[in-house]
Write an enzyme that holds these catalytic residues in place. Structure first.
Site, PDB file in Angstrom:
ATOM      1  CB  ILE A   1      23.105-109.047 -78.449  1.00 31.13           C
ATOM      2  CG1 ILE A   1      24.829-108.943 -78.222  1.00 31.13           C
ATOM      3  CG2 ILE A   1      22.562-110.606 -78.134  1.00 31.13           C
ATOM      4  CD1 ILE A   1      25.585-110.091 -79.157  1.00 31.13           C
ATOM      5  CD  GLU A   2      17.184-109.928 -84.048  1.00 32.19           C
ATOM      6  OE1 GLU A   2      16.067-110.139 -84.382  1.00 32.19           O
ATOM      7  OE2 GLU A   2      18.149-109.725 -84.804  1.00 32.19           O
ATOM      8  CB  ILE A   3      17.421-111.757 -77.029  1.00 32.22           C
ATOM      9  CG1 ILE A   3      18.857-111.424 -76.597  1.00 32.22           C
ATOM     10  CG2 ILE A   3      16.778-113.053 -76.387  1.00 32.22           C
ATOM     11  CD1 ILE A   3      18.979-111.116 -75.189  1.00 32.22           C
TER      12      ILE A   3
ATOM     13  CB  SER B   1      13.784-109.276 -82.096  1.00 29.29           C
ATOM     14  OG  SER B   1      13.870-110.471 -83.002  1.00 29.29           O
TER      15      SER B   1
END
Length: 125
Positions: A119-121, A108
């Site tokens: 916001i974690e991608i 992440s």
């Protein structure tokens, strides 16, 4: 009893920059529906958009911009996500780091949207 998440609601104070972030940077589709409502659509999910002070009923007890901590799964390799974020001048607060997603280990990166939501991608495997 529950099979999946269909949508969630994001409350914003910065409508235009919020739309630019989720559509321009993250590639979600802006969708209009109902009586002037908007949502960000991606895959089989969506994020409904509420403007602070003009939320649709029913709503959360205390709708608050910047209160979300949201993990999104990338449709492209995480290295490509990182390159796109850097190219757009975005600050990555943390990552890439190892985390645990709903289906197991993920990698992440973390950033903030215009309202300060975390916001974690992430990417599996």
């Amino acid at each position: 009893m529950i099979a999946a998440l269909d949508h969630l609601v994001l409350t914003t104070e910065h409508e235009e920059t919020c739309i630019a972030f989720y559509t321009g940077l993250l590639g979600m589709e802006l969708q209009s529906f109902g009586a002037g409502r908007r949502a960000f659509r991606f895959g089989d999910q969506k994020i409904n958009l509420h403007l602070k002070g003009r939320e649709f009923e029913p709503k959360a007890r205390i709708p608050q911009p910047g209160a979300l901590d949201l993990c999104l799964l990338a449709a492209i390799p995480l290295e490509e996500v990182i390159a796109r974020l850097h190219a757009a001048g975005m600050t990555i607060e943390e990552g890439p780091v190892a985390r645990t997603g709903a289906r197991g280990p993920i990698r992440s990166v973390y950033l903030r949207d215009p309202d300060g939501n975390l916001i974690e991608i992430s990417s599996y495997g």
